[in-house]
Motif scaffolding. Structure first.
Motif, PDB file in Angstrom:
ATOM      1  N   LYS A 175       2.376  18.568  20.554  1.00  0.00           N
ATOM      2  CA  LYS A 175       2.383  17.785  21.794  1.00  0.00           C
ATOM      3  C   LYS A 175       3.645  18.125  22.610  1.00  0.00           C
ATOM      4  CE  LYS A 175      -0.385  13.860  20.244  1.00  0.00           C
ATOM      5  NZ  LYS A 175      -0.362  12.420  19.924  1.00  0.00           N
ATOM      6  N   SER A 176       3.703  17.581  23.822  1.00  0.00           N
ATOM      7  CA  SER A 176       4.812  17.958  24.700  1.00  0.00           C
ATOM      8  C   SER A 176       5.720  16.774  25.033  1.00  0.00           C
ATOM      9  CB  SER A 176       4.254  18.542  25.994  1.00  0.00           C
ATOM     10  OG  SER A 176       3.312  17.635  26.554  1.00  0.00           O
ATOM     11  N   ILE A 177       7.006  17.052  25.209  1.00  0.00           N
ATOM     12  CA  ILE A 177       7.955  16.010  25.641  1.00  0.00           C
ATOM     13  C   ILE A 177       8.801  16.549  26.787  1.00  0.00           C
ATOM     14  CG2 ILE A 177       9.701  16.661  23.889  1.00  0.00           C
ATOM     15  CD1 ILE A 177      10.440  13.618  23.802  1.00  0.00           C
ATOM     16  N   LEU A 178       8.945  15.714  27.819  1.00  0.00           N
ATOM     17  CA  LEU A 178       9.848  16.027  28.919  1.00  0.00           C
ATOM     18  C   LEU A 178      11.122  15.224  28.698  1.00  0.00           C
ATOM     19  CD1 LEU A 178      10.489  17.170  31.797  1.00  0.00           C
ATOM     20  CD2 LEU A 178       9.325  15.150  32.720  1.00  0.00           C
ATOM     21  N   ILE A 179      12.263  15.901  28.607  1.00  0.00           N
ATOM     22  CA  ILE A 179      13.542  15.211  28.405  1.00  0.00           C
ATOM     23  C   ILE A 179      14.361  15.376  29.684  1.00  0.00           C
ATOM     24  CG2 ILE A 179      15.673  15.111  27.030  1.00  0.00           C
ATOM     25  CD1 ILE A 179      13.999  16.162  24.640  1.00  0.00           C
ATOM     26  N   ILE A 180      14.415  14.300  30.464  1.00  0.00           N
ATOM     27  CA  ILE A 180      15.136  14.375  31.738  1.00  0.00           C
ATOM     28  C   ILE A 180      16.629  14.259  31.479  1.00  0.00           C
ATOM     29  CG2 ILE A 180      15.520  13.206  33.949  1.00  0.00           C
ATOM     30  CD1 ILE A 180      12.619  12.988  34.269  1.00  0.00           C
ATOM     31  N   ASN A 181      17.377  15.223  31.997  1.00  0.00           N
ATOM     32  CA  ASN A 181      18.811  15.361  31.746  1.00  0.00           C
ATOM     33  C   ASN A 181      19.031  15.731  30.274  1.00  0.00           C
ATOM     34  OD1 ASN A 181      21.548  15.414  32.096  1.00  0.00           O
ATOM     35  ND2 ASN A 181      21.816  13.198  32.125  1.00  0.00           N
ATOM     36  N   SER A 182      18.678  16.949  29.951  1.00  0.00           N
ATOM     37  CA  SER A 182      18.699  17.395  28.557  1.00  0.00           C
ATOM     38  C   SER A 182      20.021  18.053  28.162  1.00  0.00           C
ATOM     39  CB  SER A 182      17.549  18.364  28.312  1.00  0.00           C
ATOM     40  OG  SER A 182      17.619  19.439  29.241  1.00  0.00           O
ATOM     41  N   GLY A 183      20.952  18.170  29.088  1.00  0.00           N
ATOM     42  CA  GLY A 183      22.210  18.868  28.779  1.00  0.00           C
ATOM     43  C   GLY A 183      23.330  17.942  28.339  1.00  0.00           C
ATOM     44  N   GLY A 184      23.113  16.626  28.422  1.00  0.00           N
ATOM     45  CA  GLY A 184      24.166  15.671  28.061  1.00  0.00           C
ATOM     46  C   GLY A 184      24.179  15.373  26.576  1.00  0.00           C
ATOM     47  N   GLY A 185      24.909  14.330  26.186  1.00  0.00           N
ATOM     48  CA  GLY A 185      25.068  13.984  24.779  1.00  0.00           C
ATOM     49  C   GLY A 185      23.756  13.621  24.100  1.00  0.00           C
ATOM     50  N   GLY A 198       8.317  19.909  16.047  1.00  0.00           N
ATOM     51  CA  GLY A 198       7.324  20.872  16.491  1.00  0.00           C
ATOM     52  C   GLY A 198       6.731  20.548  17.850  1.00  0.00           C
ATOM     53  N   LEU A 199       7.455  19.764  18.660  1.00  0.00           N
ATOM     54  CA  LEU A 199       6.961  19.466  20.009  1.00  0.00           C
ATOM     55  C   LEU A 199       7.303  20.614  20.948  1.00  0.00           C
ATOM     56  CD1 LEU A 199       8.075  15.733  20.551  1.00  0.00           C
ATOM     57  CD2 LEU A 199       5.907  16.568  19.684  1.00  0.00           C
ATOM     58  N   LYS A 200       6.528  20.700  22.022  1.00  0.00           N
ATOM     59  CA  LYS A 200       6.905  21.617  23.098  1.00  0.00           C
ATOM     60  C   LYS A 200       7.925  20.854  23.941  1.00  0.00           C
ATOM     61  CE  LYS A 200       4.954  24.614  26.649  1.00  0.00           C
ATOM     62  NZ  LYS A 200       5.341  25.877  26.032  1.00  0.00           N
ATOM     63  N   VAL A 201       9.153  21.378  24.025  1.00  0.00           N
ATOM     64  CA  VAL A 201      10.257  20.630  24.641  1.00  0.00           C
ATOM     65  C   VAL A 201      10.571  21.166  26.040  1.00  0.00           C
ATOM     66  CG1 VAL A 201      12.638  19.833  24.354  1.00  0.00           C
ATOM     67  CG2 VAL A 201      11.219  20.274  22.323  1.00  0.00           C
ATOM     68  N   ILE A 202      10.432  20.281  27.024  1.00  0.00           N
ATOM     69  CA  ILE A 202      10.748  20.653  28.403  1.00  0.00           C
ATOM     70  C   ILE A 202      11.971  19.848  28.825  1.00  0.00           C
ATOM     71  CG2 ILE A 202       9.888  20.708  30.786  1.00  0.00           C
ATOM     72  CD1 ILE A 202       7.133  20.216  28.661  1.00  0.00           C
ATOM     73  N   GLY A 203      13.080  20.520  29.047  1.00  0.00           N
ATOM     74  CA  GLY A 203      14.304  19.834  29.455  1.00  0.00           C
ATOM     75  C   GLY A 203      14.478  19.905  30.962  1.00  0.00           C
ATOM     76  N   THR A 204      15.475  19.187  31.472  1.00  0.00           N
ATOM     77  CA  THR A 204      15.850  19.346  32.877  1.00  0.00           C
ATOM     78  C   THR A 204      17.367  19.355  32.985  1.00  0.00           C
ATOM     79  OG1 THR A 204      16.183  17.079  33.705  1.00  0.00           O
ATOM     80  CG2 THR A 204      13.889  17.829  33.501  1.00  0.00           C
ATOM     81  N   ALA A 205      17.877  20.165  33.916  1.00  0.00           N
ATOM     82  CA  ALA A 205      19.311  20.247  34.181  1.00  0.00           C
ATOM     83  C   ALA A 205      19.433  20.801  35.599  1.00  0.00           C
ATOM     84  CB  ALA A 205      19.969  21.170  33.166  1.00  0.00           C
ATOM     85  N   SER A 206      20.658  20.974  36.090  1.00  0.00           N
ATOM     86  CA  SER A 206      20.731  21.560  37.433  1.00  0.00           C
ATOM     87  C   SER A 206      21.766  22.672  37.543  1.00  0.00           C
ATOM     88  CB  SER A 206      21.000  20.481  38.486  1.00  0.00           C
ATOM     89  OG  SER A 206      22.261  19.930  38.262  1.00  0.00           O
TER      90      SER A 206
END
Ligand SMILES: *[C@@H]1O[C@H](CO)[C@@H](O)[C@H](O)[C@H]1NC(C)=O
Ligand SMILES: *[C@@H]1O[C@H](CO)[C@@H](O)[C@H](O)[C@H]1NC(C)=O
Ligand SMILES: *[C@@H]1O[C@H](CO)[C@@H](O)[C@H](O)[C@H]1NC(C)=O
Length: 362
Positions: A175-185, A198-206
């Motif tokens: 399954k998939s997970i969106l992690i908003i602001n994935s670069g922090g602690g 085993g998730l499909k990991v979608i992060g966000t950063a800028s």
């Protein structure tokens, strides 16, 4: 006459002994009386305070390294309040046990440990901290104090978010997970954990460096959260995700979250919303909305409060066997007001990646 001299001598000796006792019972710390902008040199000051005495179920720990989290800067944020006693912040640390209360069973003097602090009392920004053993676990053996200090608060938060709140299990593999602001602690530990499941990991950063850090932490795709997330997901041949973890003010993302979450999906918030949001769209897709606050179990003394320790112990094992990696990216030394103000300033600028740690008193 002679009696008088002896008496005065005894008083002087008595005072001297008391002063000597005081010297050994005092410690250095960094704290505040006033809640001021971080640019003010009085926002965090060097202090000399007495060493806490551990109660029955508490351990006294000599602090070797501490980490700084957004909760520190939020607690320190300017407000018109003046403390009578200095307030000592700090919610993460690693160190060595120097005394144990009578009821403590799990720890002994000289144990190397890492810990979250109790939000209701003095924190880790001091040479010593007394904590109920519920906050403490053995330090991962092959990590330094600095590497270990970076982890307790964020790892427990990420673990609780994914496993206790979003209820992710091995069955969710693929399954998939969106992690908003994935670069922090918290985001970077959440990427590591989601990847282990085993998730499909979608992060966000800028920024390029936070995008790189997210990928190193286990994100398969990293979107730019300063641009349209829906369109970027489409470019990656995805239109919806099963889980969303929001490590940021959800207010400006709300419509995007409602669009991107799959029917029967789950969303976890770990930051307060700065405004009211519309819950209506949750109903049609039967969306589960959950919140995470690492201190809930402690502050409300919930029946399952020992889960806090269990998770910290699990995190310690995962760090020791290499399943999790420390997220420390910057170590300042020594521990003093100048370096703590610098760490708070960096966190307030929201330009950090991973964790900032401060190591030892001079
Ligand atoms: C010992 O320390 C306490 C608190 O810091 C203080 O009130 C007291 O005056 C000190 N006593 C001596 C003898 O210095
Ligand atoms: C992310 O988007 C913003 C706004 O368009 C842009 O300024 C920034 O350079 C982008 N970041 C990266 C790493 O491309
Ligand atoms: C600790 O040991 C494990 C297992 O040998 C290893 O995978 C991990 O990288 C080590 N961690 C550090 C920080 O040395």
């Amino acid at each position: 006459m002679l009696l008088n001299v002896i008496f005065i001598l005894l008083v002087v000796i008595h005072l001297f002994i008391k002063m000597a006792a005081n010297i050994s019972k005092n410690m250095r710390a960094v704290g505040l009386f006033k809640y001021l902008p971080i640019s003010d040199i009085n926002s965090l000051i060097d202090l000399e305070v007495s060493v806490p005495v551990p109660k029955e179920s508490e351990v006294l720990i000599e602090v070797k390294a501490i980490a700084i989290n957004p909760i520190d800067t939020k607690q320190r944020a300017p407000k018109p309040l003046i403390e009578k006693e200095p307030r000592i912040l700090g919610f993460d640390g690693a160190g060595i046990i120097t005394a144990v209360g009578e009821a403590v069973k799990k720890f002994k003097v000289n144990d190397q440990v890492f810990f979250t602090a109790d939000i209701r009392r003095h924190g880790t920004n001091a040479q010593y901290v007394a904590l109920d053993e519920i906050h403490v676990a053995q330090k991962p053996k092959n990590l330094s104090f600095e590497e270990a200090a970076a982890m307790p608060l964020t790892a427990v938060s990420a673990y609780e978010s994914l496993i206790d709140r979003l209820c992710i299990t091995e069955k969710d593999k693929g399954k998939s997970i969106l992690i908003i602001n994935s670069g922090g602690g918290v985001g970077s530990v959440a990427c590591q954990l989601a990847n282990l499941f085993g998730l499909k990991v979608i992060g966000t950063a800028s920024r390029p460096e936070s995008m790189k850090f997210s990928k190193e932490s286990g994100a398969h795709i990293v979107l730019n959260h300063s641009e349209n997330l829906v369109e970027q997901l489409k470019k990656n041949k995805l239109s919806e995700v099963d889980f969303i973890l929001v490590n940021y003010d959800p207010y400006n993302y709300w419509d995007t979250l409602m669009m991107l979450i799959k029917p029967q999906g789950k969303i976890c918030l770990i930051v307060d919303s700065s405004g009211l949001v519309d819950l209506k769209p949750l109903k049609a897709k039967s969306i589960t909305l959950v919140s995470e606050m690492m201190y809930t179990r402690i502050v409300y003394n919930t029946e399952d409060r020992y889960r806090h320790t269990e998770i910290l112990e699990e995190v310690s094992k995962m760090l020791e066997n290499g399943k999790l990696k420390t997220t420390v990216t910057k170590v300042l030394a020594p521990f003093n007001a100048v370096n703590l103000r610098e760490a708070h300033r960096l966190i307030e600028e929201k330009k950090t990646i991973g964790k900032i740690v401060i190591s030892g008193f001079e």
